[in-house]
Design an enzyme around this catalytic site. Structure first.
Site, short mmCIF file in Angstrom:
data_model
loop_
_atom_site.label_atom_id
_atom_site.label_comp_id
_atom_site.label_asym_id
_atom_site.label_seq_id
_atom_site.Cartn_x
_atom_site.Cartn_y
_atom_site.Cartn_z
N ASP A 110 0.69 -1.47 0.28
CA ASP A 110 -0.01 -0.20 0.18
C ASP A 110 0.64 1.14 0.20
O ASP A 110 0.49 2.34 -0.78
CB ASP A 110 -0.80 0.21 1.15
CG ASP A 110 -2.51 -0.80 1.39
OD1 ASP A 110 -2.23 -1.64 0.12
OD2 ASP A 110 -2.94 -1.24 2.23
N GLN A 147 8.01 5.22 1.79
CA GLN A 147 8.26 6.15 2.05
C GLN A 147 7.85 7.59 1.69
O GLN A 147 8.33 8.01 0.61
CB GLN A 147 9.98 5.64 2.47
CG GLN A 147 10.57 6.40 3.36
CD GLN A 147 11.65 5.70 3.74
OE1 GLN A 147 11.44 4.37 3.37
NE2 GLN A 147 12.61 6.47 4.52
N CYS A 205 12.54 4.19 7.65
CA CYS A 205 12.88 2.79 7.23
C CYS A 205 12.66 1.76 7.82
O CYS A 205 11.40 0.76 7.30
CB CYS A 205 13.64 2.90 6.11
SG CYS A 205 15.37 1.86 6.50
N HIS A 210 20.25 -0.24 5.72
CA HIS A 210 19.14 0.17 5.67
C HIS A 210 18.14 -0.88 5.68
O HIS A 210 18.69 -2.35 5.61
CB HIS A 210 18.53 -0.20 3.50
CG HIS A 210 17.25 0.23 2.77
ND1 HIS A 210 16.79 1.73 3.69
CD2 HIS A 210 16.04 -0.45 2.55
CE1 HIS A 210 15.43 1.67 3.23
NE2 HIS A 210 15.00 0.55 2.08
N ASN A 215 11.40 -4.35 0.45
CA ASN A 215 11.84 -2.65 0.26
C ASN A 215 11.15 -2.15 0.94
O ASN A 215 9.92 -1.74 0.22
CB ASN A 215 12.67 -2.48 -1.26
CG ASN A 215 13.56 -1.01 -0.55
OD1 ASN A 215 13.04 -0.09 0.75
ND2 ASN A 215 14.08 -0.88 -1.60
N TRP A 271 10.37 1.29 0.41
CA TRP A 271 10.47 2.27 -0.13
C TRP A 271 9.63 2.19 -1.12
O TRP A 271 9.09 2.96 -1.90
CB TRP A 271 11.37 2.91 -1.03
CG TRP A 271 12.85 2.79 0.14
CD1 TRP A 271 12.94 3.83 1.10
CD2 TRP A 271 14.38 3.57 -0.62
NE1 TRP A 271 14.27 3.28 0.99
CE2 TRP A 271 14.93 3.88 0.31
CE3 TRP A 271 14.55 2.86 -1.89
CZ2 TRP A 271 16.31 3.93 0.70
CZ3 TRP A 271 15.86 3.24 -1.88
CH2 TRP A 271 16.68 3.71 -0.59
N GLU A 273 14.90 -3.40 -6.60
CA GLU A 273 15.10 -4.38 -5.31
C GLU A 273 16.66 -4.85 -6.66
O GLU A 273 17.25 -4.65 -6.81
CB GLU A 273 13.96 -4.88 -6.82
CG GLU A 273 13.07 -4.88 -6.00
CD GLU A 273 11.44 -5.25 -6.91
OE1 GLU A 273 11.61 -6.76 -7.53
OE2 GLU A 273 9.99 -4.90 -7.06
N ASP A 279 13.27 -11.50 -10.36
CA ASP A 279 12.01 -11.20 -10.91
C ASP A 279 12.38 -11.29 -12.19
O ASP A 279 11.42 -12.61 -12.72
CB ASP A 279 10.78 -9.79 -10.85
CG ASP A 279 10.76 -9.63 -9.52
OD1 ASP A 279 10.21 -10.10 -8.45
OD2 ASP A 279 9.69 -8.61 -9.37
N ASP A 307 7.20 -3.68 -7.16
CA ASP A 307 6.86 -3.12 -5.73
C ASP A 307 7.71 -3.17 -5.33
O ASP A 307 7.11 -3.31 -3.54
CB ASP A 307 6.05 -4.14 -5.49
CG ASP A 307 5.83 -6.22 -5.78
OD1 ASP A 307 7.09 -5.80 -5.95
OD2 ASP A 307 5.03 -6.33 -5.76
#
Length: 353
Positions: A90, A93, A99, A253, A277, A279, A283, A290, A312
């Site tokens: 959803d 940042q 984070c 991070h 992540n 953010w 990735e 992916d 994403d």
């Protein structure tokens, strides 16, 4: 108009309002009634839409000069608290270096009972909306109920901190504001510990572990089976924080571990870790990412089950690569059964971006 947040059944046990302490003695129900009767919109005098609620050292003078506090109804025509349920996909940042807090939010979205407790169901932008919202956190050995108004900091009509990818959805921004109130200001969230945020959302036990290839897989698999919440952090790096490596990993991070599995190739079984992540983008782009050709070596059934090629922020990587680029695990659960393992790191690492 997108659907408002559905009402959830009330709980008589641990989730009942009687088990919560009112933060700063503010009573959500009484405030709702008062402002519904007066037909005014609530402004929280204890965490007002003013500079002091932002805190010092977070925004520049030019940013502060342009800052305007706005209610969601001033930003969109059809504001909703939640659209189609809360999801780890959803949010994104903003200007705030939290984070660590977002990684913990990503972890709790998997467990409805935790979300139900943190985000009470008796509020929305419909019905008797009066600008009053509340959220719940575990703090100092008890659950607290935190009331806020819904005025959010914006610049040029855009939210500057945590925000939803769905423009009319506001639960992440309001949740962040409530936690900022508990901590004293938004600036107080600029850097923190994943373990603290996981504890605040659950009241559970937690430990921090060093990532060691010989032991970490068994620990993560056991934690996943026990429905524990798992955060992780990358090595700080030799230069500066926030550096994105060519392979897509961000140094220093905080991330969320969202799954572990094993897949079979023609020659071996591979242990994989799925990571998010906070953010909302950015990735890992090497083996088992992916677009990695290694996915062609597994069955079509496994590809359909595990692989989603979307930008994403969520990705798979091998356990071997995970142990190379990640330094620590933060594991938190309400039931501490599996946490009999001794910690191999003294404490969670403070992360600031």
């Amino acid at each position: 108009m997108a659907p408002a947040k559905n009402k959830r059944p009330k709980k008589d046990s641990e989730g009942s309002t009687s088990t919560f302490v009112r933060f700063q003695s503010q009573d959500y129900e009484k405030l709702c009634q008062k402002y519904t009767n007066t037909k005014e919109k609530y402004i929280d005098e204890k965490f007002p839409p003013e500079k002091r609620s932002i805190g010092t050292g977070l925004l520049s003078k030019s940013q502060m000069a342009k800052l305007v506090w706005k209610r969601p109804s001033e930003l969109v025509e059809d504001p909703c608290l939640v659209v189609d349920g809360e999801s780890r996909f959803d949010f994104a940042q903003g200007e705030l270096g939290n984070c660590w807090f977002l990684a913990a939010i990503g972890a709790i979205t998997f467990q409805k009972e935790i979300m139900d407790k943190v985000i009470p169901d008796d509020q929305s932008f419909g019905g008797n909306y009066s600008g009053v919202f509340h959220f719940r956190f575990w703090r100092s050995g008890k659950w607290i109920d935190v009331v806020i108004d819904d005025k959010l900091p914006t610049i040029d009509g855009e939210l500057i901190f945590l925000h939803c990818k769905t423009r009319n959805e506001f639960w992440p921004a309001l949740l962040e504001k409530a936690y900022a109130k508990v901590c004293g200001s938004y600036a107080a969230l600029h850097g923190g510990f994943i373990s603290d945020a996981l504890r605040a959302f659950t009241g559970g036990a937690y430990k921090t572990f060093l990532v060691i290839e010989e032991t970490t897989w068994d620990l993560m698999e056991k934690a996943a089976q026990g429905r524990a919440l798992i955060g992780c952090g990358t090595h700080q790096g030799a230069t500066s924080a926030n550096t994105v490596l060519p392979n897509g990993i961000v140094q220093g991070h905080a991330y969320t571990v969202t799954g572990v599995t094993k897949v079979k190739t023609p020659t071996k079984e591979v242990k994989l870790v799925r990571i998010l992540n906070p953010w909302g983008e950015g990735e890992w782009n090497r083996d088992w990412s992916d677009k990695s050709p290694l996915w062609k070596q597994v069955s079509e059934e496994e590809r359909k089950r595990w692989l989603e090629d979307k930008n994403d922020g969520e990705f798979w990587m091998s356990m071997k690569d995970f142990c190379r680029y990640y330094s620590n695990l933060d594991i938190c659960c309400v039931s501490s059964t599996f946490l009999d393992e001794p910690p191999t790191a003294p404490k969670s690492r403070r992360i600031q971006h």
